[in-house]
Design an enzyme around this catalytic site. Sequence first.
Site, PDB file in Angstrom:
ATOM      1  N   GLU A 166      44.666   7.270  10.440  1.00  0.00           N
ATOM      2  CA  GLU A 166      44.735   7.386  11.893  1.00  0.00           C
ATOM      3  C   GLU A 166      44.672   8.847  12.312  1.00  0.00           C
ATOM      4  O   GLU A 166      45.117   9.727  11.565  1.00  0.00           O
ATOM      5  CB  GLU A 166      46.067   6.831  12.395  1.00  0.00           C
ATOM      6  CG  GLU A 166      46.269   5.368  12.137  1.00  0.00           C
ATOM      7  CD  GLU A 166      47.628   4.917  12.660  1.00  0.00           C
ATOM      8  OE1 GLU A 166      47.713   4.618  13.847  1.00  0.00           O
ATOM      9  OE2 GLU A 166      48.582   4.906  11.876  1.00  0.00           O
TER      10      GLU A 166
ATOM     11  N   ASP B 176      55.626   1.755   6.166  1.00  0.00           N
ATOM     12  CA  ASP B 176      55.053   1.359   7.460  1.00  0.00           C
ATOM     13  C   ASP B 176      53.739   0.604   7.281  1.00  0.00           C
ATOM     14  O   ASP B 176      53.481  -0.367   7.995  1.00  0.00           O
ATOM     15  CB  ASP B 176      54.819   2.617   8.314  1.00  0.00           C
ATOM     16  CG  ASP B 176      54.322   2.269   9.712  1.00  0.00           C
ATOM     17  OD1 ASP B 176      54.859   1.313  10.293  1.00  0.00           O
ATOM     18  OD2 ASP B 176      53.396   2.939  10.208  1.00  0.00           O
TER      19      ASP B 176
ATOM     20  N   HIS C 242      51.175  -4.311   5.634  1.00  0.00           N
ATOM     21  CA  HIS C 242      49.814  -4.633   6.094  1.00  0.00           C
ATOM     22  C   HIS C 242      48.753  -4.531   4.998  1.00  0.00           C
ATOM     23  O   HIS C 242      47.955  -5.438   4.811  1.00  0.00           O
ATOM     24  CB  HIS C 242      49.394  -3.687   7.222  1.00  0.00           C
ATOM     25  CG  HIS C 242      50.329  -3.678   8.386  1.00  0.00           C
ATOM     26  ND1 HIS C 242      50.766  -4.832   8.982  1.00  0.00           N
ATOM     27  CD2 HIS C 242      50.888  -2.663   9.075  1.00  0.00           C
ATOM     28  CE1 HIS C 242      51.568  -4.517   9.992  1.00  0.00           C
ATOM     29  NE2 HIS C 242      51.661  -3.209  10.064  1.00  0.00           N
TER      30      HIS C 242
ATOM     31  N   LYS D 278      48.609   9.548   8.870  1.00  0.00           N
ATOM     32  CA  LYS D 278      48.553   9.938  10.287  1.00  0.00           C
ATOM     33  C   LYS D 278      48.001  11.352  10.423  1.00  0.00           C
ATOM     34  O   LYS D 278      48.000  12.119   9.475  1.00  0.00           O
ATOM     35  CB  LYS D 278      49.964   9.914  10.885  1.00  0.00           C
ATOM     36  CG  LYS D 278      50.522   8.513  11.096  1.00  0.00           C
ATOM     37  CD  LYS D 278      51.841   8.601  11.848  1.00  0.00           C
ATOM     38  CE  LYS D 278      52.443   7.235  12.092  1.00  0.00           C
ATOM     39  NZ  LYS D 278      51.664   6.382  12.990  1.00  0.00           N
TER      40      LYS D 278
END
Length: 458
Positions: free
Chosen positions: A203, A222, A227, A326
């Site tokens: 991201e 996370d 996921h 990130k």
Amino acid sequence: MSKKLSSLIILGASGDLTSRLLLPGLGQLLDEQNERHLQLIGAGSADWSDDDFKKVVDTAFTAVDCTGPSGDHTRTTASYVNADVTDPLVLQRLIDSCDAAPAIYFALPPAVAVAACKALEQVKLPAGLTLALEKPFGTDVASAEALNAQLARLVPENQIHRVDHFLGRSTVFNLLGLRFANRMFEPIWNAEHIEKVDIVYDEQLGLEGRAGYYDTAGALIDMIQSHLLQVMAVVAMEPPSTLGADDLRDAKEIVLRATSLQGGDASASSRRARYTAGEVDGREMPAYSKEPGVVASRKTETLAEVTVQIDTWRWMGVPFTLRSGKALAERRREIAITFKKANRVPTGLTGTEHPNVLRIYLAPDKMSLELNVNGPGDPYELEKTQLEAMFGDGQLLAYREVLAGILDGDPSLSVRGDSAVEGWRIVAPVLEAWRADEVPLDSYKAGSDGPAKWTRIG
Ligand code: NDP
């Protein structure tokens, strides 16, 4: 037409998840389902009136162009209770006020969700009650098992939805269609033909004010623990005979049970890093360690990479690398399946032979297949070319799919209790090695591709 009655209680209705993801997803669902009559009750800590909550609902529904009668019914009848949802009496009152056996969505901080579940043990529960829990589900194997046991005292497993909104993404359906409806892929979808699989979710976004949650989780918990392992299970599973909850979830669970860190070595199979100050897409970003709410000494990683193996006949020896981070240069969301090179290229064909790579991209949903072809000009010279195709429009919000499953009582796209535990089991040795500082915490400049010394995957 007779209306289908449903009741949805959102605990934590004044929080971020509710306004940003749940309500827009609900609006999109109701816009298409005119036969549904949904009673929506929000409960939370904000001192709101029914009208305040209706405004929040209206804003979310308007943003997704929800105009039909079902949406109008819900936005005009939604109600709100300002109360502590860990109080059994509050929960009893909320449940008793429902017209139908409700679905309770725990849009709460994880520890509060656990406390609310505990409180439900003192409540008279209606048959058909559905419970929807967000990630993270537990904090390790033992706590996930304990939470499973606690939930099992309340309702049967198929009425528990452990939400993983990645499974609600159209990409996962696309993957099933691509793999199982095309003769040309499934026969070569194995260790004999596939060199490696990389699943990347990079991201550009930084912390976006979510230090409270993220700083105690990090990229591994996370994204990868939940996921990306779920997406991997869909990539690697055996063909299910139906997409029913049992077939789909059994097939995923078999993959997860066979998964472990590559070579059984947590240090060699994982990497971690944290971003320093930089510029992402023209935006200045402070160092992660200087973000408000971050405790720098926690050494929370903002970029994680883990390589696992799946010990089955189909996948023996194929590394699956999962990566997410990130504040990176590029928003990169893809599953890259790299095939082995051709057994032999005839003498006389020149140029570099590249491996075939099938890339499945998430949002926007498309795929590309990299092939070696005789390009223009010299007919003996190989060139790499890319066949691209867009998948179906992919306009549906992931939470629309999540809520459809919950309200229709179909848990196919939620995580089963045993799989939630497997996710923790797989990453546990990595968490242990990182806590013991056996793997260095590298750094990368915000807006870069990651630490300079890391090789690019995918
Ligand atoms: P928030 O903190 O924004 O929202 C939780 C809400 O619950 C807050 O309004 C909070 O109030 C309220 N609350 C806390 N304790 C109580 C209580 N005892 N009684 C009533 N209300 C209470 O969290 P999020 O919405 O961001 O996240 C909720 C869950 O969803 C978490 O498990 C998170 O991991 C998960 N999630 C969130 C995503 C997101 O993008 N936000 C994405 C995916 C998952 P107060 O602020 O006053 O404490």
